[in-house]
Design an enzyme around this catalytic site. Structure first.
Site, PDB file in Angstrom:
ATOM      1  N   ASP A 135       0.565  -1.116  -0.044  1.00 44.96           N
ATOM      2  CA  ASP A 135       0.056  -0.096   0.061  1.00 44.96           C
ATOM      3  C   ASP A 135       0.913   1.118  -0.180  1.00 44.96           C
ATOM      4  O   ASP A 135       2.047   1.235   0.125  1.00 44.96           O
ATOM      5  CB  ASP A 135      -0.942   0.177   1.285  1.00 44.96           C
ATOM      6  CG  ASP A 135      -2.346   0.745   0.972  1.00 44.96           C
ATOM      7  OD1 ASP A 135      -2.045   1.536  -0.110  1.00 44.96           O
ATOM      8  OD2 ASP A 135      -3.305   0.678   1.777  1.00 44.96           O
TER       9      ASP A 135
HETATM   10  C1  BGC Z   1      -5.225   3.063   0.060  1.00 47.14           C
HETATM   11  C2  BGC Z   1      -5.144   2.081  -0.871  1.00 47.14           C
HETATM   12  C3  BGC Z   1      -5.280   2.953  -2.169  1.00 47.14           C
HETATM   13  C4  BGC Z   1      -4.101   3.650  -2.366  1.00 47.14           C
HETATM   14  C5  BGC Z   1      -3.699   4.290  -3.584  1.00 47.14           C
HETATM   15  C6  BGC Z   1      -4.020   3.851  -0.065  1.00 47.14           C
HETATM   16  O1  BGC Z   1      -3.813   5.214   1.093  1.00 47.14           O
HETATM   17  O2  BGC Z   1      -5.001   2.526   1.274  1.00 47.14           O
HETATM   18  O3  BGC Z   1      -6.557   1.571  -0.678  1.00 47.14           O
HETATM   19  O4  BGC Z   1      -5.445   2.058  -3.456  1.00 47.14           O
HETATM   20  O5  BGC Z   1      -3.588   4.437  -1.313  1.00 47.14           O
HETATM   21  O6  BGC Z   1      -4.578   5.514  -3.884  1.00 47.14           O
END
Ligand code: BGC
Length: 747
Positions: free
Chosen positions: A272
Site C-alpha cells: 500500500d
Molecule cells: C489506500 C489504498 C489505495 C492507495 C492508492 C492508499 O492510501 O489504502 O486502498 O489503493 O492509497 O490510492
C-alpha cells in the site's frame, strides 16, 4: 497507439504459460540490478510528464506509475517506457478504479447489499472497459477487507462482515475487471486489497493494529482473498496494519507462507501507499534499507510511492543481506502480469479522442445495482410504496440533492452525471408538488486552508448541533401531506481515514427527526451512508426507513422508483446494524459462549448470561435482513439425507412463497452450524444464497447443493478439515430466523 516492443521480435508471443515463462527468463537474464529494482518500484501521481519522471522511466527505474493524470500523460509515459528505455519494458499503469470509472456505481458496501454477483460483475466489466480505454491497465480493487466494526470508515469500500458473501462479490468484481482474458484490450488487472486483516483495526481507528488468531485469519479474513486467488486475480496489495505485531507489508506468514507456499499465487504483490517505508514508524525497521529488506524478504514485490527498494536494493544485495534470487522472483512476478496483460504484445494504450461518457446502458446497470442494494428496514401501516396520487411531498435534507455525496467515497465519476432524488422526484411529480428544505443553516461552513483544516471541517460537520436550519424545514414540512426525510452521511464521513467514534446520525439530524415528528405527518426516511448508522430512538418516529448507502449517480431514480413501487426493494444487509456503538464488534457468526442469552425461555430471565444491562443483546437489524413490499413465507428447511459420509453431498431445500400482492425478488440464504467440534463453531455461517423472483402467490422450491467440504474449518493445528458431527442447516430470509433441518457428517 500500437506498441511493438523489441521482445515481440525476439520471442514469439505465446498464450501458454511456458511461453510467458521463457520470455520472462529471457528478459530477466538481460536486466541490470537497477532495472530489476526499477520494475519493483512504483512512482506516483504524475499529472504531467516532468523531466525527472521522463528520465526515471527512460533509465528503467520505474516499473509502474499510479496516475491520476490524463490519458495523454499515461500514453506518453508508456511510450517513453516502451520506446526510449533500454529494454522497452512497458509500465503497468495503476489507478483507484474502485466503484466505476466514467460511469459511477454504488459503493462496494451497497453493491454487497444487492447479493447479486452477476450484476456486480456486469458493472465492474463496464469499469474495466472504461478505464482500459483511458489508458489504465490495473486497478487497486476490489477491497475485500472483512469489517465488523462500522466505526472504521473503510467499511464503505468493502463487502461487509461475511467472508462468503465478500468472497462472492470480490470474485464477481475480479471477473468483471479481468474479463475472459487479461490480454484483451478492454480488460484490466485487479488487485485484491488489503492483504490482510486491515478491517479488524482496533477501536475502528484507521491504520490501527489488529489482533487476529490464525484460525480466524484463515477462515474469515483470508477467505475472500483465497477465493479471488482461485478465480485468477492478477495481484494483491499488502495492507498498512500490523497483524499480531507484524506489519502486513513485511509479514512472512501471510505473504510468503500462505500466499506463495500454500496458495501458489504467481502474480505480484504491491505494497500500500508508502507502507514499506512505514515499517520504520511501525517499529520493525530502523532505516529505509531495513524496511526494504524486510518487505522484499516477506514477499512484497513492488513498492508503492516510497523508494526504499530503489535506494537500498543494490547495497543490500552487495552486502549479502538480501538474496539476489528474491529480487529476481519479484521481478518475475511483476513481468508475468505484464505479459498476461499483453503489454509486450501490442496491447493498445487506450487514448480515445474524446473521453467516453456514460451511456444509457451503463447508467441503467448502475441504476439497477443501486436499486437492488436498497434495504427496506421498516415499513409500518403500508407507508410504502407511496400511492400514485400522493399529494404534496416535503423533501427535507441536503442529501436529497447532493450530486457529490450520493457518489460516495473514492468516486471517480463526474458528479454532473448524478441524478439526485430531488431531481428524480421533481421529474416524476412536477416541481409544484415537491417542496424542499435542506434542514441545514443557510450558510454552510467550508473547510479552512490551514493545517488540519479539513479534519476541523469534518469534525464540525459531524458534531454540530445547530438548529438554525430547522424553522425553514419545519415550515416546508407543514405545507406537505408527506415528509420524505433524507438523513445520513456526506461522502467524506466514510472511506479512508474517516473513522468515527459514534455511529449516530451526524450533527443535529436526530433532533430534526424529533421536531418533524411533532407535526404528525407520515414520515418516510431515506438514509444515505457509507456505514451502518445507529438511530434506534429516531427509528420509532419513522413510518418507513429505506437504507440507500451511497448509491452512485443513479441513486436518485433508483430510490424514487422504489418509493413509488415501480420497483420492489430486495436488498439485504451485508453487515449487522448495532443498536448502539457500545455493542461493537457485533456480527452474526459469533460463537455461542457458555452462557448464551435468550429472547425466550429461561435464559431470557437469567441474570448470569452474556448480555447487557442497559440494552438488548440483539442487533438493531441482523445481517442478511431486509424487508420487501410483499411478504415471503419460508417452509421448514429440508435436508436430502440425514447422514453424509466425508466427501459426500446433500441437498438443502425449502419452499419459499410470495404471500403478498406484489411480484418481487427475495434473497434466499443458506446457513449451517456444527453443534460440536474440536473448536467452537459460529452459531451460523453463510454457505449460499440465491436471488429468486416470485410472482404473487407463487411458491418455489429453493435448493442448495452442499458438500461436506463446504463445512470445513481451520482447526488448532492449522489444518483445514471437515470434522464429523451433527449439523443444522437453515434456509432463511436473514441470519436469525428460519426453522432448521439437521444432518450428520460421518468419519
Ligand atoms: C489506500 C489504498 C489505495 C492507495 C492508492 C492508499 O492510501 O489504502 O486502498 O489503493 O492509497 O490510492
Amino acid at each position: 497507439m500500437l506498441i511493438i516492443p523489441f521482445m515481440t521480435l525476439l520471442v514469439p508471443a505465446h498464450s501458454h504459460a511456458w511461453g510467458i515463462e521463457s520470455r520472462i527468463e529471457a528478459l530477466v537474464s538481460r536486466m541490470t540490478l537497477e532495472e530489476k529494482l526499477g520494475q519493483m518500484s512504483q512512482g506516483g501521481l504524475p499529472d504531467r510528464v516532468t523531466p525527472a519522471l521522463r528520465d526515471l522511466i527512460r533509465r528503467g527505474r520505474l516499473g509502474s506509475v499510479f496516475g491520476y493524470g490524463s490519458p495523454a500523460v499515461r500514453a506518453e509515459l508508456q511510450r517513453i517506457a516502451t520506446k526510449e528505455s533500454r529494454l522497452g519494458i512497458p509500465l503497468i499503469i495503476g489507478n483507484d478504479v474502485i466503484h466505476g470509472w466514467i460511469t459511477g456505481f454504488p459503493i462496494p458496501l451497497a453493491q454487497a447489499a444487492s447479493w447479486d454477483p452477476k450484476l456486480v460483475q456486469d458493472c465492474s466489466r463496464v469499469a474495466g472497459r472504461e478505464s482500459a480505454a483511458d489508458g489504465i491497465q490495473w486497478t487497486f480493487s476490489p477491497m475485500m477487507d472483512i469489517a465488523r466494526d462500522p466505526r472504521w470508515g473503510r467499511i464503505a469500500e468493502g463487502y461487509g462482515e461475511d467472508p462468503y458473501l465478500a468472497g462472492r462479490m470480490a470474485v464477481a468484481t475480479v471477473r468483471g475487471y479481468q474479463g475472459a482474458s487479461l490480454a484483451a484490450p478492454d480488460s484490466i488487472a485487479a488487485c485484491g486489497k488489503h492483504f490482510v486483516g486491515y478491517g479488524a483495526a482496533e477501536g475502528g481507528r484507521d491504520y490501527n493494529s489488529t489482533w487476529i488468531p490464525e484460525t480466524v485469519l484463515r477462515d474469515v479474513y483470508l477467505k475472500p482473498f483465497q477465493a479471488t486467488k482461485e478465480a485468477g486475480i492478477a495481484s494483491f496489495m499488502s495492507a498498512f496494519n500490523a497483524i499480531n505485531g507484524v506489519p502486513a507489508s513485511a509479514n512472512p506468514l501471510t505473504l510468503r507462507k500462505i500466499l506463495r507456499d500454500e496458495w501458489k499465487f504467481d502474480g505480484f504483490v504491491v505494497s500500500d501507499f508508502t507502507a514499506v517505508h512505514e515499517l520504520i514508524e511501525h517499529g520493525i525497521a530502523s532505516s529505509g534499507a531495513e524496511a526494504a529488506r524486510k518487505a522484499i524478504q516477506a514477499g512484497v514485490d513492488m513498492e508503492m510511492i516510497s523508494d526504499d527498494y530503489s535506494r537500498n536494493g543494490r547495497a543490500l544485495v552487495e552486502s549479502g543481506q538480501l538474496d539476489r534470487k528474491l529480487i529476481d522472483d519479484s521481478v518475475r512476478n511483476i513481468l508475468r502480469v505484464k505479459f498476461r496483460l499483453g503489454l509486450f504484445d501490442g496491447r493498445p494504450q487506450g487514448l480515445p479522442k474524446t473521453r467516453p461518457a456514460p451511456t444509457s446502458t451503463t447508467l441503467a446497470l448502475s441504476n439497477k445495482l443501486a436499486q437492488e442494494g436498497l434495504v427496506l428496514l421498516k415499513n409500518e401501516r403500508g407507508a410504502l410504496p407511496f400511492p400514485r396520487s400522493i399529494g404534496r411531498i416535503a423533501v427535507i435534507g441536503a442529501l436529497a440533492n447532493s450530486k457529490e455525496d450520493q457518489l460516495g467515497c473514492w468516486a471517480a465519476a463526474d458528479p454532473l452525471t448524478s441524478v439526485t432524488p430531488l431531481e428524480a422526484l421533481r421529474a416524476r411529480l412536477g416541481s409544484g408538488n415537491v417542496v424542499f428544505a435542506s434542514g441545514e443553516p443557510a450558510v454552510v461552513a467550508k473547510p479552512d486552508n490551514g493545517p488540519g483544516g479539513w479534519d476541523r471541517f469534518l469534525r464540525k460537520a459531524l458534531t454540530d448541533k445547530s438548529h438554525a436550519g430547522f424553522p425553514a424545514a419545519i415550515e416546508t414540512a407543514r405545507k406537505a401531506d408527506v415528509v420524505l426525510l433524507f438523513l445520513g452521511e456526506k461522502r467524506d464521513f466514510s472511506g479512508e481515514a474517516s473513522s468515527r467514534s459514534s455511529l449516530d446520525l451526524p450533527g443535529a439530524q436526530a433532533d430534526l427527526v424529533a421536531e418533524i415528528a411533532k407535526l404528525g405527518k407520515p414520515m418516510i426516511v431515506v438514509i444515505m451512508a457509507g456505514r451502518p448508522l445507529t438511530f434506534h430512538e429516531s427509528a420509532r418516529k419513522m413510518d418507513a426507513i429505506l437504507y440507500a448507502w451511497h448509491g452512485g449517480p443513479m441513486a436518485g431514480p433508483a430510490i424514487v422508483d422504489t418509493l413509488f413501487g415501480d420497483r420492489v426493494p430486495s436488498g439485504k444487509l451485508p453487515v449487522t446494524f448495532p443498536r448502539t456503538v457500545g455493542q461493537v464488534p457485533i456480527y452474526y457468526d459469533h460463537l455461542n459462549t457458555g452462557r448464551p442469552p435468550g429472547q425466550t425461555g429461561p435464559a431470557a430471565v437469567d441474570h448470569y448470561r452474556s448480555k447487557y444491562l442497559d440494552i438488548e443483546f440483539t442487533p438493531e437489524y441482523p445481517f442478511g435482513f431486509g424487508l420487501s413490499y410483499t411478504t415471503f413465507h419460508y417452509s421448514k428447511t429440508r435436508v436430502s439425507r440425514s447422514h453424509a459420509p466425508q466427501g459426500g453431498h446433500l441437498t438443502v431445500s425449502a419452499e419459499v412463497t410470495n404471500a403478498g400482492g406484489l411480484a418481487g425478488d427475495e434473497v434466499v440464504q443458506l446457513y449451517t452450524h456444527q453443534r460440536s467440534a474440536s473448536i467452537a463453531r459460529p452459531v451460523r455461517e453463510l454457505k449460499g444464497f440465491q436471488r429468486v423472483h416470485l410472482m404473487p402467490g407463487e411458491t418455489r422450491t429453493v435448493s442448495f447443493e452442499l458438500s461436506t467440504r463446504d463445512l470445513a474449518f481451520t482447526n488448532s493445528n492449522m489444518r483445514f478439515v471437515t470434522e464429523p458431527g451433527r449439523f443444522e442447516a437453515w434456509i432463511s430470509p436473514d441470519s436469525v430466523s428460519g426453522q432448521p433441518g439437521t444432518f450428520e457428517v460421518g468419519r
